[in-house]
Design an enzyme around this catalytic site. Sequence first.
Site, PDB file in Angstrom:
ATOM      1  N   HIS A 159     -35.336 -31.082 -23.241  1.00 14.21           N
ATOM      2  CA  HIS A 159     -35.091 -32.366 -22.559  1.00 14.21           C
ATOM      3  C   HIS A 159     -35.225 -33.571 -23.490  1.00 14.21           C
ATOM      4  CE1 HIS A 159     -34.712 -30.558 -18.667  1.00 14.21           C
ATOM      5  NE2 HIS A 159     -35.935 -30.071 -18.678  1.00 14.21           N
ATOM      6  N   ASP A 195     -32.119 -22.024 -19.989  1.00 15.89           N
ATOM      7  CA  ASP A 195     -33.183 -22.519 -19.114  1.00 15.89           C
ATOM      8  C   ASP A 195     -32.579 -22.937 -17.769  1.00 15.89           C
ATOM      9  OD1 ASP A 195     -36.190 -23.929 -19.421  1.00 15.89           O
ATOM     10  OD2 ASP A 195     -34.868 -25.007 -18.032  1.00 15.89           O
ATOM     11  N   HIS A 197     -32.990 -25.613 -16.241  1.00  9.64           N
ATOM     12  CA  HIS A 197     -32.665 -27.042 -16.236  1.00  9.64           C
ATOM     13  C   HIS A 197     -31.639 -27.376 -17.314  1.00  9.64           C
ATOM     14  CE1 HIS A 197     -36.781 -26.719 -14.557  1.00  9.64           C
ATOM     15  NE2 HIS A 197     -36.326 -27.632 -13.702  1.00  9.64           N
ATOM     16  N   ASP A 284     -37.383 -19.972 -16.342  1.00 15.40           N
ATOM     17  CA  ASP A 284     -37.565 -20.570 -15.013  1.00 15.40           C
ATOM     18  C   ASP A 284     -36.362 -20.289 -14.113  1.00 15.40           C
ATOM     19  OD1 ASP A 284     -36.151 -22.246 -16.711  1.00 15.40           O
ATOM     20  OD2 ASP A 284     -37.409 -24.012 -16.365  1.00 15.40           O
TER      21      ASP A 284
HETATM   22  C1  OKS Z   1     -40.354 -33.289 -11.263  1.00 19.22           C
HETATM   23  C2  OKS Z   1     -39.939 -31.989 -11.847  1.00 19.22           C
HETATM   24  C3  OKS Z   1     -39.951 -32.042 -13.326  1.00 19.22           C
HETATM   25  C4  OKS Z   1     -39.278 -30.843 -13.851  1.00 19.22           C
HETATM   26  C5  OKS Z   1     -39.351 -30.784 -15.324  1.00 19.22           C
HETATM   27  C6  OKS Z   1     -38.522 -29.661 -15.833  1.00 19.22           C
HETATM   28  C7  OKS Z   1     -39.216 -28.893 -16.892  1.00 19.22           C
HETATM   29  C8  OKS Z   1     -38.408 -27.746 -17.366  1.00 19.22           C
HETATM   30  N1  OKS Z   1     -41.233 -33.093 -10.161  1.00 19.22           N
HETATM   31  N2  OKS Z   1     -37.350 -27.980 -18.138  1.00 19.22           N
HETATM   32  O1  OKS Z   1     -36.631 -26.991 -18.640  1.00 19.22           O
HETATM   33  O2  OKS Z   1     -38.662 -26.601 -17.122  1.00 19.22           O
HETATM   34 ZN    ZN Z   2     -36.645 -25.627 -17.256  1.00 19.50          ZN
HETATM   35 MG    MG Z   3     -29.993 -24.861 -19.224  1.00 17.19          MG
END
Ligand code: OKS
Ligand code: ZN
Ligand code: MG
Length: 343
Positions: A159, A195, A197, A284
């Site tokens: 991120h 991932d 996200h 995840d």
């Molecule tokens: C806000 C949620 C934040 C999620 C962060 C994501 C972290 C992650 N309540 N990124 O790959 O796993």
């Molecule tokens: Zn993630």
């Molecule tokens: Mg991804």
Amino acid sequence: MKTVFSPLHSRRHVQTELDGGLLIAPHEKPSRAETILARVKDQALGEILEPEEFGLGPITRVHTPDYVAFLETCWRDWQAEGKPGEAIPAVWAGRGMRHRVPKDIDGRLGYYSFAAETSISDGTWEAARASANVALTAQKLVAQGERAAFALCRPPGHHAHADLFGGYCFFNNAAVVAQAFRDQGYGKVAILDVDFHHGNGTQAIFYNRADVLTISLHGDPDLVFPHFLGFEDELGEGPGEGYNLNIVYPPGTPYSTWSQGLETACRRIEAFKPDALVVALGVDTFEGDPISFFKLTSADYLTLGNRLQQLGLPTVFTMEGGYDVDAIGVNAVNVMQGFDGKS
Ligand code: OKS
Ligand code: ZN
Ligand code: MG
């Protein structure tokens, strides 16, 4: 496969994550890395190495020097202002406001972040530095001839933009590795982010470049974090047009659906003909993950690893997310074992 791990990850030990209006115990916690390391040992995956020190040079190839300097002194500056808790950004430059770096620590926290769940306390800087060194050591192993290496990074990285932290990430380890390959003469590098996200930082860092292909499979940002990037119409810009690919999925997505996007990604990588591959590996996507909505099973991670091996590329895995700590070791190491031929 060799694993690179640093005990310094435990220097990141924040007590808070802003979630649902509460300060909860963070999902991104030290036991994540320790559980994966225990599984690596238990399965005798291969040698476990501590990282070398690479300094800030390879980090500032993808992050701005002012951002790096901010991270180094953030906690000190916060404490110097007499703040009682952990450092948490709470103000940003909204539409129509000015994007300039304020002197005040509250202002700088906002300037250098895009979200508020990622608290900073003592040791965050040291852990983030160690995590980048872990990634760079894995890159060095592969540059020296290993087919693949597992960078057991913590904190994660995908991120983080050139000058933004958030989503538990500070230095973009996958981007640092890709740039290190480029700087060592590898002509083209692909980054595949599996991932749950969107890898917003990785996408942004390479968005106008054709030498690093970025691909991310993830939960629809219309529904989940990071909310403001990761849509399928983001294709890259300028010379980078056509060198970014986002594949988004709805809640409940199982491997049978997810893997169709993986095939699309693999075909795009094959057409790109990169000289190396970086896999931003989050688990995840697991059915038991507490903050995500895909339905991959532990066995699916073996299949995933096997498919990545078939790309035939020198490969660095950087550890990203995954919050079902009971399953994170099995799931992450299954990818490596699948890559190494286990079925
Ligand atoms: C806000 C949620 C934040 C999620 C962060 C994501 C972290 C992650 N309540 N990124 O790959 O796993
Ligand atoms: Zn993630
Ligand atoms: Mg991804």
